[in-house]
Motif scaffolding. Sequence first.
Motif, PDB file in Angstrom:
ATOM      1  N   UNK A 179      37.835  -5.095 -14.806  1.00  0.00           N
ATOM      2  CA  UNK A 179      38.287  -4.724 -16.161  1.00  0.00           C
ATOM      3  C   UNK A 179      39.353  -5.686 -16.672  1.00  0.00           C
ATOM      4  N   UNK A 180      40.260  -6.096 -15.775  1.00  0.00           N
ATOM      5  CA  UNK A 180      41.298  -7.038 -16.183  1.00  0.00           C
ATOM      6  C   UNK A 180      40.674  -8.350 -16.634  1.00  0.00           C
ATOM      7  N   UNK A 181      39.797  -8.919 -15.825  1.00  0.00           N
ATOM      8  CA  UNK A 181      39.211 -10.218 -16.180  1.00  0.00           C
ATOM      9  C   UNK A 181      38.299 -10.129 -17.398  1.00  0.00           C
ATOM     10  N   UNK A 182      37.698  -8.962 -17.625  1.00  0.00           N
ATOM     11  CA  UNK A 182      36.849  -8.809 -18.809  1.00  0.00           C
ATOM     12  C   UNK A 182      37.673  -8.645 -20.078  1.00  0.00           C
ATOM     13  N   UNK A 183      39.004  -8.496 -19.930  1.00  0.00           N
ATOM     14  CA  UNK A 183      39.871  -8.365 -21.111  1.00  0.00           C
ATOM     15  C   UNK A 183      40.421  -9.713 -21.576  1.00  0.00           C
ATOM     16  N   UNK A 184      40.093 -10.800 -20.862  1.00  0.00           N
ATOM     17  CA  UNK A 184      40.639 -12.124 -21.184  1.00  0.00           C
ATOM     18  C   UNK A 184      39.854 -12.752 -22.344  1.00  0.00           C
ATOM     19  N   UNK A 224      31.426 -10.906 -14.769  1.00  0.00           N
ATOM     20  CA  UNK A 224      32.572 -11.200 -15.652  1.00  0.00           C
ATOM     21  C   UNK A 224      32.185 -12.281 -16.658  1.00  0.00           C
ATOM     22  N   UNK A 225      31.520 -13.321 -16.169  1.00  0.00           N
ATOM     23  CA  UNK A 225      31.070 -14.424 -17.026  1.00  0.00           C
ATOM     24  C   UNK A 225      30.176 -13.884 -18.147  1.00  0.00           C
ATOM     25  N   UNK A 226      29.184 -13.072 -17.778  1.00  0.00           N
ATOM     26  CA  UNK A 226      28.249 -12.537 -18.773  1.00  0.00           C
ATOM     27  C   UNK A 226      28.975 -11.714 -19.829  1.00  0.00           C
ATOM     28  N   UNK A 227      29.882 -10.856 -19.381  1.00  0.00           N
ATOM     29  CA  UNK A 227      30.611  -9.995 -20.319  1.00  0.00           C
ATOM     30  C   UNK A 227      31.417 -10.842 -21.309  1.00  0.00           C
ATOM     31  N   UNK A 228      32.153 -11.820 -20.792  1.00  0.00           N
ATOM     32  CA  UNK A 228      32.992 -12.645 -21.662  1.00  0.00           C
ATOM     33  C   UNK A 228      32.138 -13.454 -22.637  1.00  0.00           C
ATOM     34  N   UNK A 229      31.083 -14.066 -22.127  1.00  0.00           N
ATOM     35  CA  UNK A 229      30.241 -14.914 -22.976  1.00  0.00           C
ATOM     36  C   UNK A 229      29.570 -14.090 -24.068  1.00  0.00           C
ATOM     37  N   UNK A 230      29.055 -12.932 -23.705  1.00  0.00           N
ATOM     38  CA  UNK A 230      28.358 -12.089 -24.686  1.00  0.00           C
ATOM     39  C   UNK A 230      29.302 -11.522 -25.742  1.00  0.00           C
ATOM     40  N   UNK A 231      30.600 -11.430 -25.384  1.00  0.00           N
ATOM     41  CA  UNK A 231      31.566 -10.872 -26.323  1.00  0.00           C
ATOM     42  C   UNK A 231      32.375 -11.946 -27.052  1.00  0.00           C
ATOM     43  N   UNK A 266      38.437 -21.765 -30.244  1.00  0.00           N
ATOM     44  CA  UNK A 266      37.913 -21.220 -28.991  1.00  0.00           C
ATOM     45  C   UNK A 266      36.765 -20.236 -29.221  1.00  0.00           C
ATOM     46  N   UNK A 267      35.678 -20.450 -28.445  1.00  0.00           N
ATOM     47  CA  UNK A 267      34.480 -19.596 -28.468  1.00  0.00           C
ATOM     48  C   UNK A 267      33.701 -19.691 -29.782  1.00  0.00           C
ATOM     49  N   UNK A 268      34.119 -20.609 -30.680  1.00  0.00           N
ATOM     50  CA  UNK A 268      33.399 -20.747 -31.954  1.00  0.00           C
ATOM     51  C   UNK A 268      32.671 -22.079 -32.051  1.00  0.00           C
ATOM     52  N   UNK A 269      32.635 -22.834 -30.940  1.00  0.00           N
ATOM     53  CA  UNK A 269      31.863 -24.073 -30.904  1.00  0.00           C
ATOM     54  C   UNK A 269      30.681 -23.870 -29.952  1.00  0.00           C
TER      55      UNK A 269
END
Length: 461
Positions: free
Chosen positions: A218-223, A247-254, A154-157
């Motif tokens: 904050x909750x959704x950015x912790x997923x 939320x999308x940007x935060x998750x994708x960038x992290x 996950x997130x490595x492809x």
Amino acid sequence: MSEMNHVGLWNRCLEIIRDNVSPQTYKTWFCPIVPLKYEDKTLELQVPSQFFYEFLEEKFLDLLRQTIHKVFGEGSKLMYRVMVVKNPPTTVPLPPHAGSQAPLHKPVTKSIPQVPQVSDLDPHLNKDYNFETFIEGESNKLSRSVAEAVALNPAKTVFNPLFFYGASGVGKTHLANAIGTKIKELYPEKRVLYVSAHLFQVQYTDSVRNNTTNDFINFYQSIDVLIIDDIQEFAGVTKTQNTFFHIFNHLHQNGKQLILTSDRAPVLLQGMEERLITRFKWGMVAELEKPTIELRRNILRNKIRRDGLQFPPEVIDYIAENVNDSVRDLEGIIISLMAHSTIYNKDIDMELAQRIVKKISRSETKAVTIDHIIQTVCSHFGLEPATIHTKSRKREVVQARQIAMYLAKNNTDFSTSKIGTLIGNKDHATVLHACKTVRELREVDKAFKSELDEIQAELRK
């Protein structure tokens, strides 16, 4: 009580049951049951599948309870052990009295958790939707391969976000859940969450009303792995889209994995902000097509085998050839056949299959979608569907747009605001004006009325 005793007593139960049901019902629903043991005044029976257990509970619970009380003694309880393919057995207790049945668990909208701990987070995944139960065919081979790659890393492809689209019932939700289930199996420490776009929107609205929007974000950015089903539900909901964008940007960038499903490709998502559509296309966009006849046949065989049932091969072939829209339709046909077979004491044969398939296909009216309306109207007038969404003031385009709005108002449950958003990104006043214009023209122009009726008839085909 010895094994011989409990088996012998169960056989006496079967003799009573045989006298109270038809031969076909007895053969289908009672012969496959295996008595496992009788301990602590509890008789444990093994049944082939969860479907089998649910059907027995619904149709024959009183008969079973009365028979067991008569043979094993008052106060005896009944337990089912459900054998699920490739899963450990699960024991399902049955209440001893009719009035004490356990309440059904209904989905509840829970408040947003505030402490981001893995152990506290319910991923809301359907464990039955896994890769083992997902039947592969030409129509979904690419999507499944990509899904498995994401589940392993996950997130490595390069498949981030992973965007599945296709018609209802082709397996999008199944595949999205399968990824989440496999990730939790391989990486139990990861925070995985499956949520429908509708529930996300409800939660966001509640957070605004309760002044807890920061907690929501904050909750959704912790997923670690966020799965959003039916993303097209965000159409026209600007504030929800704006929040999801961040939320999308935060998750994708992290380096977090995003998995999205939709009933249409990103480029056809009307009412969605362009910046979101662009992000949906960053990773992999994979289409799940309607199942081919061979895939439908394999899905039927697998479903029948898992439920511990037996269907003649010619019945399987007939269903696969004549029910071709979705996997859900195939499963519905199986349940209908079993119910009719039991209720009317009739073997499952071609005659029954033909009757059920024809009855269901006659009684079901396909839901009319906005996309279908636009396609039908534009096809009638020889226009490209995309022109409906332009700002063109050409007479033929304006009229086609107005007719599409009128038909959407009459054939769907969408509000005028939603219709305007999905057809040309117009406001509700424009939709009301369009409906009034078409209605008035229909009353005074016979040729126009005839054209409108033709388009309406085409929609219902």
